[in-house]
Design an enzyme around this catalytic site. Structure first.
Site, PDB file in Angstrom:
ATOM      1  N   ARG A 118       0.850  -1.202   0.000  1.00  0.00           N
ATOM      2  CA  ARG A 118       0.000   0.000   0.000  1.00  0.00           C
ATOM      3  C   ARG A 118       0.881   1.246   0.000  1.00  0.00           C
ATOM      4  O   ARG A 118       2.031   1.209   0.379  1.00  0.00           O
ATOM      5  CB  ARG A 118      -0.874   0.012   1.254  1.00  0.00           C
ATOM      6  CG  ARG A 118      -2.085  -0.884   1.177  1.00  0.00           C
ATOM      7  CD  ARG A 118      -2.858  -0.821   2.483  1.00  0.00           C
ATOM      8  NE  ARG A 118      -3.399   0.498   2.705  1.00  0.00           N
ATOM      9  CZ  ARG A 118      -3.296   1.193   3.846  1.00  0.00           C
ATOM     10  NH1 ARG A 118      -2.677   0.679   4.882  1.00  0.00           N
ATOM     11  NH2 ARG A 118      -3.831   2.381   3.964  1.00  0.00           N
ATOM     12  N   LYS A 183       3.686  -6.876  12.277  1.00  0.00           N
ATOM     13  CA  LYS A 183       2.947  -7.163  11.037  1.00  0.00           C
ATOM     14  C   LYS A 183       3.292  -8.548  10.486  1.00  0.00           C
ATOM     15  O   LYS A 183       4.450  -8.872  10.242  1.00  0.00           O
ATOM     16  CB  LYS A 183       3.282  -6.078  10.002  1.00  0.00           C
ATOM     17  CG  LYS A 183       2.480  -6.222   8.724  1.00  0.00           C
ATOM     18  CD  LYS A 183       2.421  -4.898   7.975  1.00  0.00           C
ATOM     19  CE  LYS A 183       1.857  -5.060   6.575  1.00  0.00           C
ATOM     20  NZ  LYS A 183       1.565  -3.802   5.902  1.00  0.00           N
ATOM     21  N   ARG A 316      -1.220   4.694  13.500  1.00  0.00           N
ATOM     22  CA  ARG A 316      -0.114   4.292  14.397  1.00  0.00           C
ATOM     23  C   ARG A 316      -0.562   4.444  15.837  1.00  0.00           C
ATOM     24  O   ARG A 316      -1.341   5.352  16.161  1.00  0.00           O
ATOM     25  CB  ARG A 316       1.110   5.211  14.213  1.00  0.00           C
ATOM     26  CG  ARG A 316       1.580   5.332  12.804  1.00  0.00           C
ATOM     27  CD  ARG A 316       2.821   4.467  12.536  1.00  0.00           C
ATOM     28  NE  ARG A 316       3.029   4.406  11.096  1.00  0.00           N
ATOM     29  CZ  ARG A 316       3.696   5.315  10.393  1.00  0.00           C
ATOM     30  NH1 ARG A 316       4.250   6.322  11.025  1.00  0.00           N
ATOM     31  NH2 ARG A 316       3.835   5.199   9.100  1.00  0.00           N
TER      32      ARG A 316
HETATM   33  C1  BTN Z   1       0.661  -3.836   2.357  1.00  0.00           C
HETATM   34  O1  BTN Z   1       1.323  -2.838   2.073  1.00  0.00           O
HETATM   35  O2  BTN Z   1       0.477  -4.160   3.525  1.00  0.00           O
HETATM   36  C2  BTN Z   1       0.043  -4.664   1.253  1.00  0.00           C
HETATM   37  C3  BTN Z   1       0.962  -5.752   0.790  1.00  0.00           C
HETATM   38  C4  BTN Z   1       0.391  -6.617  -0.304  1.00  0.00           C
HETATM   39  C5  BTN Z   1       1.429  -7.578  -0.875  1.00  0.00           C
HETATM   40  C6  BTN Z   1       0.829  -8.564  -1.816  1.00  0.00           C
HETATM   41  S1  BTN Z   1       1.939  -9.889  -2.201  1.00  0.00           S
HETATM   42  C7  BTN Z   1       0.845 -10.453  -3.440  1.00  0.00           C
HETATM   43  C8  BTN Z   1       0.324  -9.223  -4.140  1.00  0.00           C
HETATM   44  N1  BTN Z   1       1.229  -8.799  -5.191  1.00  0.00           N
HETATM   45  C9  BTN Z   1       1.771  -7.611  -4.938  1.00  0.00           C
HETATM   46  O3  BTN Z   1       2.591  -7.016  -5.679  1.00  0.00           O
HETATM   47  N2  BTN Z   1       1.313  -7.137  -3.773  1.00  0.00           N
HETATM   48  C10 BTN Z   1       0.370  -8.038  -3.160  1.00  0.00           C
END
Ligand code: BTN
Length: 319
Positions: A118, A183, A316
């Site tokens: 994100r 996380k 946060r």
């Molecule tokens: C976050 O920032 O918390 C979201 C992370 C999401 C990662 C997943 S891995 C599978 C899919 N492909 C990506 O490029 N991102 C999501």
């Protein structure tokens, strides 16, 4: 002639037990020269795989690797499944083909070279270590039907962990999965389509299973290997997650978000805690008192409660 990816997959399958394998044996088994084996090993090392060699013994992985198995996952799930060894991003694979793929299609990969998180962040995606999964879901009723979707996905991930391992993972608004205030996983929902019309969502989930310690991540993190006393079967985890996701999204599509509000609040890591909402340079402080029927975060300041929406906001602890 075999493609590089096919050779590297076979090479990894042969090394996956963690035993030594001679260059000569690998070359004969895969029908290439020993020099070619050495180059393929270098390419795999560049993806983060810890393969080393010893004179007279051959090559070995530093620890056994349980690879994703298409046959196993296919036999435990229904629907379209794409498993690739190395991709830029599983979300991108689905995005590129979203017009022709059937509803509920899933892409899994062993490694992402441009995994995204994100708010424009990179999602660290070393080979064979974690789960990188994306699912396609089309919503005929368009954008207005998506309120709360990303929270529902976080809940589906947490429910999967509870069902499989009896683990109570918490949720950090909007959709991070947390254990012991660290996380464990994240969700990135991307949308294709036009306002007012049908849209396609690409639902991406990253879940840390056995993250190498040397990986650089800018916040406290944890993986399932640190939490659970047993080895993790990634094929079982992927299959259960796929089934739970398809059932949960189908229910969300039929009934909307309201039925998910109470279950989400039970897992809210910041329930009744003092938090800061950060949106670019703006910081708002208050007590997190839950979520509303659209999935917005409810913040109490003195006696006033306000709802906050938007993928750019991060929350946060302020304690
Ligand atoms: C976050 O920032 O918390 C979201 C992370 C999401 C990662 C997943 S891995 C599978 C899919 N492909 C990506 O490029 N991102 C999501």
């Amino acid at each position: 002639m075999k493609a590089n990816n096919d050779i590297r997959n076979s090479l990894l399958h042969t090394l996956s037990s963690g035993e030594f394998c001679s260059g000569q044996h690998l070359a004969e088994h895969l029908g290439v020269t020993r020099a070619a084996i050495s180059n393929h090993v270098k390419a795999l090392q560049a993806l983060g795989l810890d393969i080393f060699s010893l004179q007279g013994k051959g090559y070995r992985l530093s620890q056994p690797l349980s690879l994703l198995c298409e046959e196993t996952i296919q036999s435990q799930t229904k629907g379209n499944l794409i498993i690739n060894s190395v991709v830029d991003s599983t979300n991108q694979v689905i995005k590129d083909k979203h017009k022709e793929l059937p509803q509920g299609s899933v892409c899994l990969a062993e490694c992402q070279t441009a995994g995204r998180g994100r708010r424009g962040k990179v999602w660290q995606s070393p080979f064979g270590a974690n789960l990188y999964l994306s699912m396609l879901w089309r919503f005929d009723s368009g954008y207005q039907a998506l309120d709360g979707l990303s929270l529902v996905i976080g809940l589906a991930v947490s429910n999967t962990l509870e069902q499989l391992y009896g683990l109570s993972a918490q949720l950090k608004w909007p959709n991070d999965v947390y254990v012991n205030n660290k996380k464990l996983g994240g969700v990135l929902v991307e949308v294709e389509g036009q306002f007012g019309g049908a849209c396609s969502t690409i639902i991406g989930i990253g879940l840390n299973v056995a993250m190498p310690k040397q990986i650089d991540i800018d916040q406290p993190w944890v993986d399932l290997t640190q939490i659970l006393p047993h080895a993790i079967n990634r094929n079982e985890l992927a299959s259960t997650l796929i089934n739970t996701l398809r059932d949960t999204i189908a229910e969300f599509e039929k009934k909307g978000f309201s039925g998910f509000v109470a279950p989400w609040q039970k897992k809210n890591v910041f329930a009744e805690r003092q938090v800061n909402l950060i949106n670019g340079k703006q910081v708002i402080s208050g007590i997190c008192v839950g979520i509303d029927e659209r999935g917005g975060l409810l913040l109490k300041q003195e006696d006033k409660v306000t709802a906050h929406y938007g993928g750019e906001i991060s929350v946060r602890s302020a304690e």
